[in-house]
Design an enzyme around this catalytic site. Sequence first.
Site, PDB file in Angstrom:
ATOM      1  CD  GLN A 243      -2.647   1.481   0.255  1.00  0.00           C
ATOM      2  OE1 GLN A 243      -3.065   0.554  -0.445  1.00  0.00           O
ATOM      3  NE2 GLN A 243      -2.949   2.738   0.003  1.00  0.00           N
ATOM      4  CG  HIS A 246      -0.279   2.596  -4.424  1.00  0.00           C
ATOM      5  ND1 HIS A 246      -0.527   2.323  -5.739  1.00  0.00           N
ATOM      6  CD2 HIS A 246      -0.834   1.585  -3.728  1.00  0.00           C
ATOM      7  CE1 HIS A 246      -1.214   1.186  -5.844  1.00  0.00           C
ATOM      8  NE2 HIS A 246      -1.407   0.712  -4.629  1.00  0.00           N
ATOM      9  CD  GLU A 311      -8.410   3.497  -2.709  1.00  0.00           C
ATOM     10  OE1 GLU A 311      -7.393   3.854  -2.066  1.00  0.00           O
ATOM     11  OE2 GLU A 311      -8.433   3.411  -3.955  1.00  0.00           O
ATOM     12  CG  HIS A 312      -8.028  -0.577  -0.726  1.00  0.00           C
ATOM     13  ND1 HIS A 312      -7.034   0.337  -0.980  1.00  0.00           N
ATOM     14  CD2 HIS A 312      -8.591  -0.859  -1.915  1.00  0.00           C
ATOM     15  CE1 HIS A 312      -6.986   0.592  -2.279  1.00  0.00           C
ATOM     16  NE2 HIS A 312      -7.929  -0.112  -2.880  1.00  0.00           N
ATOM     17  CG  ASP A 345      -4.080  -2.658  -5.813  1.00  0.00           C
ATOM     18  OD1 ASP A 345      -5.102  -2.036  -5.496  1.00  0.00           O
ATOM     19  OD2 ASP A 345      -2.993  -2.540  -5.215  1.00  0.00           O
ATOM     20  CG  HIS A 404     -47.240  23.812 -12.717  1.00  0.00           C
ATOM     21  ND1 HIS A 404     -46.572  24.895 -13.214  1.00  0.00           N
ATOM     22  CD2 HIS A 404     -46.325  22.807 -12.642  1.00  0.00           C
ATOM     23  CE1 HIS A 404     -45.301  24.556 -13.429  1.00  0.00           C
ATOM     24  NE2 HIS A 404     -45.132  23.297 -13.088  1.00  0.00           N
TER      25      HIS A 404
END
Lengths: 418, 418
Positions: A243, A246, A311-312, A345, A404
């Site tokens: 992780q 990245h 995110e994960h 991934d 209307h």
Amino acid sequence: MRERIQVLFGEPLTPAQAVARILAEVRERGDAALRQWSQRLDGWSAESFRLPPEALQNAFERLPVDLRQALQVAASRIEAFHRRQPLTSWIAQDLGGTLGQLVRPIRRVGIYVPGGSAPLPSTVLMSAIPARVAGVREIALVTPPQRESALPADVILAAAAIAGVDEVYVLGGAQAIAALAYGTETIPRVDKIVGPGNLFVTLAKQQVYGVVGIDGLAGPTETVIIADDTARPEWVAADLLAQAEHDVLAAAILLTPSPTLAHQVQQAVARQAETLPRREILALSLVERSGIVLTRDLEEAITLSNAYAPEHLNLVVADPWRWVEKIESAGGIFVGERSYEVLGDYAAGPSHVMPTGGSARFASPLNVWDFVRLISLVALDPQTAEEVGRVSACLARAEGLEAHARAADLRSSEVCAG
Amino acid sequence: MRERIQVLFGEPLTPAQAVARILAEVRERGDAALRQWSQRLDGWSAESFRLPPEALQNAFERLPVDLRQALQVAASRIEAFHRRQPLTSWIAQDLGGTLGQLVRPIRRVGIYVPGGSAPLPSTVLMSAIPARVAGVREIALVTPPQRESALPADVILAAAAIAGVDEVYVLGGAQAIAALAYGTETIPRVDKIVGPGNLFVTLAKQQVYGVVGIDGLAGPTETVIIADDTARPEWVAADLLAQAEHDVLAAAILLTPSPTLAHQVQQAVARQAETLPRREILALSLVERSGIVLTRDLEEAITLSNAYAPEHLNLVVADPWRWVEKIESAGGIFVGERSYEVLGDYAAGPSHVMPTGGSARFASPLNVWDFVRLISLVALDPQTAEEVGRVSACLARAEGLEAHARAADLRSSEVCAG
């Protein structure tokens, strides 16, 4: 790039202002502005930015067999996963007529694939395949030129070929987003833009939102691992390092009630990191953005994770399924030590484009629904139309919308005075 | 308001810059900034902007019976419609383990309800009910004070009571959006903001997008009517006028291959408009934004409509169902002369919050999916994890992500050299 833009404009601009100017120029002057900006920022320009269609298949054939097969296996798993996503129009006949919602694929989609230090074929698969499964008719991909050559990397083009991308344009940055959003003489505009990018790409997506659809605003990637004494420290450490490599803003966080595990993971991270090539990135992301948090118990770890909305999320605990239902916010849940995040991934199946920065509070991973629209359908039977008409006239008069109310009165035997 | 803001800031600002400043101030100084801006722009401030919970039910009980019933009928139809929308988690066991997507309601949602010349209770129902059906736990509504009194109109509060709104704050403009997005000492932040507003509200939503979710950027409303010789000119005219009275930017467009119908509708519009109260608005919207287009045939009318991607499309033709499947882009399709658009504004069932300005190319009407998130779920069986691990290692090495590859290697009997 920020400094370069400021010098080019001859005055200090915020990145958002620089992006606004690039967007406006491409909108007004089309290809001419595109060529200027691509030349200035990426050192490359061309009469047409589009690659010949055969370039994709040719690139695929140049790849080593292993890599070709890996792309194909990944693509077929991603496709199989997204084909399962329920996505159907619905019609009800018992609501006083025929009512429902029709699902229609978006016609034309643009995908941004970053250049950067290494080509990311996985992003091509993860963005284009859900679009294709949804039935999108035209998929246009933009990606910046490589520094060494004007062509994108073979592995990007090969992934595009496998994913069924229709057009590839060698274009990056805010100017690529502008071309997709507004169209130029040679690049037809798209209906929606998806895919991650740097700050300039993200700002450009935010600014064109409304003119086109966008998938979201991607930020740095995050993984939370919740683990207990049953976890293997070496594996947890490897997952944290994966992780953290990245980029320098990536966050890798371990939540555990076990001091023993915490200690062992800490040592394993240090040991494993020594032999990894991206040590400089790791040094920053591990120190600045990552960490190990000792929690009172697993319950507290889950509470912290839900507040963070990662995110994960990887559950490496004795009975992971017990905790799955308590997860309120996350892009993806990876259950058990065999379903580690790296698999997500590349080839587990779900798109790896997941909500970052806490946006899992309100956003979903990229999925087939991102590539369709609903159209609401209203066909009332005469009796229901009469009843609904009377109610509508009442409410319209309460809102001061007399025209209307009269449209309803015309069709009604009874008039609501409001 | 634009001029007022510029004077207050002491320098010329674009609306976007003024909004950015209001957002920043509320973010930094919370309630204090909120009170200042509400006082300056709406002439109203308070220790707490929240109404006491009993205010909603009390307002409901003050309403005339007719209006109460109309709100209830509308609410129950909107709820029945949205309960039909398929919204389920899915799990597949045959993709090499347990994979799927879990549906989770968004926890806390904010709804903006404009003030303006007339209160719009329908917007309350159309925004809050889909949220409640989705399972949203907390619904907070913001709406500006009325000019005459600090309280919102009874009919707004009554609609909020019926729709199950949990909190009402008397706040409008960009400052209300700021409070929802960032939270203050007295207003907890929300996860997503929905609902239409004026230019300042729309700019504020665009600027906070990413911090919170938003439903979209609403523009002026539009209706396209496709009609043939079987249509009644008086009804078509009444429907065009109903659309055009919304505001001066509203668009009401008739597409027809029939010169006779075109002529008769034109005359009927002029005749009916004379007796309507909002004649000044009509004069502008009809002349500037609306019109009748004579098409070669119905096929061409459909093609034009698909390119325009209208918010509302009404099919008033001999065999409307024949054409429904050819509609590619629209917020809602109203089938036949008995399902006119006014019914959709109030009580037909679907939310009247529909995509405007051509955004039906990529966006959907507000619906239950807007109030949930997906979480992707990955639990691979050991054999699949091994296969996917090898593929992932190959792709990771192609992307230069060695730590990713090693996390896979650790668990594999076979290593991919990449």
